[in-house]
Scaffold this motif. Sequence first.
Motif, PDB file in Angstrom:
ATOM      1  N   SER A   1       0.744  -1.180  -0.036  1.00 14.60           N
ATOM      2  CA  SER A   1      -0.093  -0.097   0.237  1.00 14.60           C
ATOM      3  C   SER A   1       0.994   1.355  -0.102  1.00 14.60           C
ATOM      4  O   SER A   1       2.253   1.187   0.086  1.00 14.60           O
ATOM      5  CB  SER A   1      -1.117   0.149   1.236  1.00 14.60           C
TER       6      SER A   1
ATOM      7  N   ASP B   1       2.407  -1.199   3.939  1.00 10.82           N
ATOM      8  CA  ASP B   1       1.740  -2.333   4.112  1.00 10.82           C
ATOM      9  C   ASP B   1       1.726  -3.272   3.162  1.00 10.82           C
ATOM     10  O   ASP B   1       1.251  -3.278   2.103  1.00 10.82           O
ATOM     11  CB  ASP B   1       0.216  -2.155   4.665  1.00 10.82           C
TER      12      ASP B   1
ATOM     13  N   ARG C   1      -1.218  -4.421   8.651  1.00  8.13           N
ATOM     14  CA  ARG C   1      -0.882  -2.972   8.944  1.00  8.13           C
ATOM     15  C   ARG C   1      -0.074  -2.854  10.226  1.00  8.13           C
ATOM     16  O   ARG C   1      -0.135  -4.006  11.212  1.00  8.13           O
ATOM     17  CB  ARG C   1      -2.087  -2.058   8.947  1.00  8.13           C
ATOM     18  N   SER C   2       0.483  -1.846  10.821  1.00  7.63           N
ATOM     19  CA  SER C   2       0.797  -1.512  11.671  1.00  7.63           C
ATOM     20  C   SER C   2       0.200  -0.544  12.805  1.00  7.63           C
ATOM     21  O   SER C   2      -0.492   0.272  12.393  1.00  7.63           O
ATOM     22  CB  SER C   2       2.568  -1.049  11.702  1.00  7.63           C
ATOM     23  N   GLN C   3       0.277  -0.970  14.076  1.00  2.60           N
ATOM     24  CA  GLN C   3      -0.759  -0.031  14.938  1.00  2.60           C
ATOM     25  C   GLN C   3       0.121   0.287  16.098  1.00  2.60           C
ATOM     26  O   GLN C   3       1.195  -0.609  16.565  1.00  2.60           O
ATOM     27  CB  GLN C   3      -1.938  -1.012  15.388  1.00  2.60           C
TER      28      GLN C   3
ATOM     29  N   THR D   1       1.442  -5.793  14.811  1.00  6.26           N
ATOM     30  CA  THR D   1       0.658  -5.966  13.710  1.00  6.26           C
ATOM     31  C   THR D   1      -0.928  -6.104  13.844  1.00  6.26           C
ATOM     32  O   THR D   1      -1.395  -6.381  14.736  1.00  6.26           O
ATOM     33  CB  THR D   1       0.897  -7.344  13.058  1.00  6.26           C
TER      34      THR D   1
ATOM     35  N   LEU E   1      -5.889  -0.898  -0.680  1.00  8.52           N
ATOM     36  CA  LEU E   1      -6.291  -0.471   0.427  1.00  8.52           C
ATOM     37  C   LEU E   1      -6.385   1.030   0.627  1.00  8.52           C
ATOM     38  O   LEU E   1      -7.323   1.837   1.241  1.00  8.52           O
ATOM     39  CB  LEU E   1      -4.970  -0.683   1.613  1.00  8.52           C
TER      40      LEU E   1
ATOM     41  N   TRP F   1      -6.886   4.506   8.618  1.00 10.25           N
ATOM     42  CA  TRP F   1      -5.633   5.015   8.369  1.00 10.25           C
ATOM     43  C   TRP F   1      -5.079   5.623   9.736  1.00 10.25           C
ATOM     44  O   TRP F   1      -3.901   5.900  10.311  1.00 10.25           O
ATOM     45  CB  TRP F   1      -5.129   6.113   7.392  1.00 10.25           C
TER      46      TRP F   1
ATOM     47  N   SER G   1      -3.021   3.911  12.992  1.00  8.60           N
ATOM     48  CA  SER G   1      -1.386   3.550  12.713  1.00  8.60           C
ATOM     49  C   SER G   1      -0.727   4.154  13.953  1.00  8.60           C
ATOM     50  O   SER G   1      -1.243   5.057  14.673  1.00  8.60           O
ATOM     51  CB  SER G   1      -0.823   3.643  11.337  1.00  8.60           C
TER      52      SER G   1
END
Length: 309
Positions: A260, A264, A275-277, A285, A297, A306, A309
């Motif tokens: 993305s 991602d 995705r990262s959080q 993850t 995405l 979005w 993150s």
Amino acid sequence: MREAALAATALLLADPALASSVPRYAPTARAVLAMSTDSYYRWIARERLAAWGENITDLVAAEEEHRAALDRAHALADDPFGEGQEQAIRWLEEQPEDTAAPEQLGRRREDRTAPTQVAPHGPAPEPPVAAPGSEAGYRGPWRIAGEEERAEWTFTPYIGVGPLHFGMTLEEITSALGEGPAVSSYSHHGEDQQLNYADFPESGIRALFQGGRLGCIAVDALTGPQVRLDATPLTGCAPSYVEDWLVHRTTLRPGSLTYSVAGDPVFADIGLAIRSQRAGDVVLTRPLFLLHDWLDLWHALPSEEWNCS
């Protein structure tokens, strides 16, 4: 129902651990799934049979011939001044209904030959490990649920995850989770409202919708269920370890791995994005389980996603 069960079985057999069961199901996939009126099921049959080393030349040729016949008939049916319009319309009306979504068909028009096997670089990476939970008593904004606090879910590509199945309505998801959504986002089209997503904070789930039906499931990195693929955790892990493990285990062919605009990794073959959080000073993850129409995405996800993150 039989075709849906066979499609789910064929996708599950992508797991190398189940390779011994392939000879049992391959003939049925060819005889039943490859002959389905659902073009998506036919694609699953061709893709899986090719991956299993079967010759699918006849199936590819039959699919191309069928598509060519449909294209010719549609062209005739849309031409009021051409000969054969009535016959073309009548022939199209007699064709069995294709239950696959029309927008998915155009994405699978390419020739489905055996996928290119990409040899992994170096030894297999260590499987990812979920981050340990926060210290006992900590209740701050970055609290990470411990392993014993998380529900255990399994992931079936393009079918669903845990008790959730793609195509569910909000009411069905609420019943399955036993929890009402705390946040629901709607976009307005004139007097109509379109549901975008709904959050289930107790379960750690965000359900995202298209046309009122579940098309994407986002699992909260801090408190969501532990979703496993091949018994390997996908939730709340170091993103680089999950990405390396997935790249190594996935059969790569053109378009099967994309990224993305946020970097991602998106694995089209199984409908999974990582995705990262943020969790305080680290990132973990946040897996997204997707249908085909959600793989882009940037255009598919609402702006609120979005911000996670």
